[in-house]
Design an enzyme around this catalytic site. Sequence first.
Site, PDB file in Angstrom:
ATOM      1  N   HIS A 125       4.764   0.019   0.096  1.00  0.00           N
ATOM      2  CA  HIS A 125       5.445  -0.526   1.001  1.00  0.00           C
ATOM      3  C   HIS A 125       4.693  -1.613   1.736  1.00  0.00           C
ATOM      4  CE1 HIS A 125       3.739   3.039   3.302  1.00  0.00           C
ATOM      5  NE2 HIS A 125       3.624   1.930   4.407  1.00  0.00           N
TER       6      HIS A 125
ATOM      7  N   HIS B 241       0.803  -1.034  -0.054  1.00  0.00           N
ATOM      8  CA  HIS B 241       0.036   0.187  -0.063  1.00  0.00           C
ATOM      9  C   HIS B 241       0.943   1.259   0.156  1.00  0.00           C
ATOM     10  CE1 HIS B 241       1.134  -0.668   4.144  1.00  0.00           C
ATOM     11  NE2 HIS B 241       1.068   0.852   4.450  1.00  0.00           N
TER      12      HIS B 241
ATOM     13  N   ASP C  16       0.408   4.874   1.947  1.00  0.00           N
ATOM     14  CA  ASP C  16      -0.136   5.389   3.049  1.00  0.00           C
ATOM     15  C   ASP C  16      -1.209   6.301   2.595  1.00  0.00           C
ATOM     16  OD1 ASP C  16       1.183   3.778   4.895  1.00  0.00           O
ATOM     17  OD2 ASP C  16       2.829   5.501   5.184  1.00  0.00           O
TER      18      ASP C  16
HETATM   19 FE   LIG Z   1       2.145   1.945   5.708  1.00  0.00          FE
END
Ligand SMILES: [Fe+2]
Length: 308
Positions: free
Chosen positions: A284, A134, A136
Amino acid sequence: MSEILTNQERPLKLPDRGIKTGARVLNRLPEGAAEKPYTLFGVTPLGPLIGAEITGVDLRNPVSPELKQELNRALLEWKVIFFRDQQITSEQQRAFASLWGELETHPFLPQGDSDEVVRFAKNNKTEGKENSWHSDVSWRLEPALGAVLRLVEVPPAGGDTLWADMGAAYDNLPDEVKERIDGLTAIHDFTHAFGVRLPADELAVKQAEFPAAEHPIVRTHPETGRKTLFVNPNFTSRIVGLEPEEGERLLQYLFRQAHIPEYQVRFHWENHSIAFWDNRATQHYAVNDYYPNRRIAERVAIAGDRPY
Ligand SMILES: [Fe+2]
């Protein structure tokens, strides 16, 4: 006994499984940018494309405008930069991150010493749930520019984090896929990630506060001008204007691009290690292989701008 097949039964070609072997386009720098030496610190690449360790910087000291500028160049060129043995406080971590802009408060994650510090404290009761690719808060209208994560307590083994360069992921898409997604947008929503834990009335309040966001599938990095693939399986719910089944098939294909090892770096944490990633250029994945051991990390996120 194993079955013996005649040559006629052994196809020369398998169905198209989307396998692409051989060299990939791995442009570390933005188009037109030239390799320039760093003068204020050392840079040790963790791979040819993404991720480098910065040496010779003590984050307990004030960061001069010149140092900030050169660190920013390293961030843009390497997409995630790492520091080791930085014995700083949450407050110093906040001060460092705030050089890049306003800090963000996360409405769903547990806070540390201040509203702007998210404390990930995993143990035998709370397992890490960040083991999915994903970027953030892509469900915000203005998703985070980046984040500074500091490891406070590392598990005895494991607990690495991986980042993927979504500019490289875009570059290597077949032309027909690039044409297909050009101009398409997708809906990003927190509901299926953080909403499931909320009672209905609270969920409704949060949904009003954070309406679903429509972002281009291919976003242009505001500083480097690079095109990056901006959909992720945590928060992207659908592609606007496509039939659900067709859109989901395309999304699944696009999500898988982050899985390609050539676009990734894997970082092994020690206590007081810090990672600073460009959330506009990367995705990440925090590996959950340490449960039920403890892993404590603190994150400060920097507010970003609207993807275009
Ligand atoms: Fe994250």
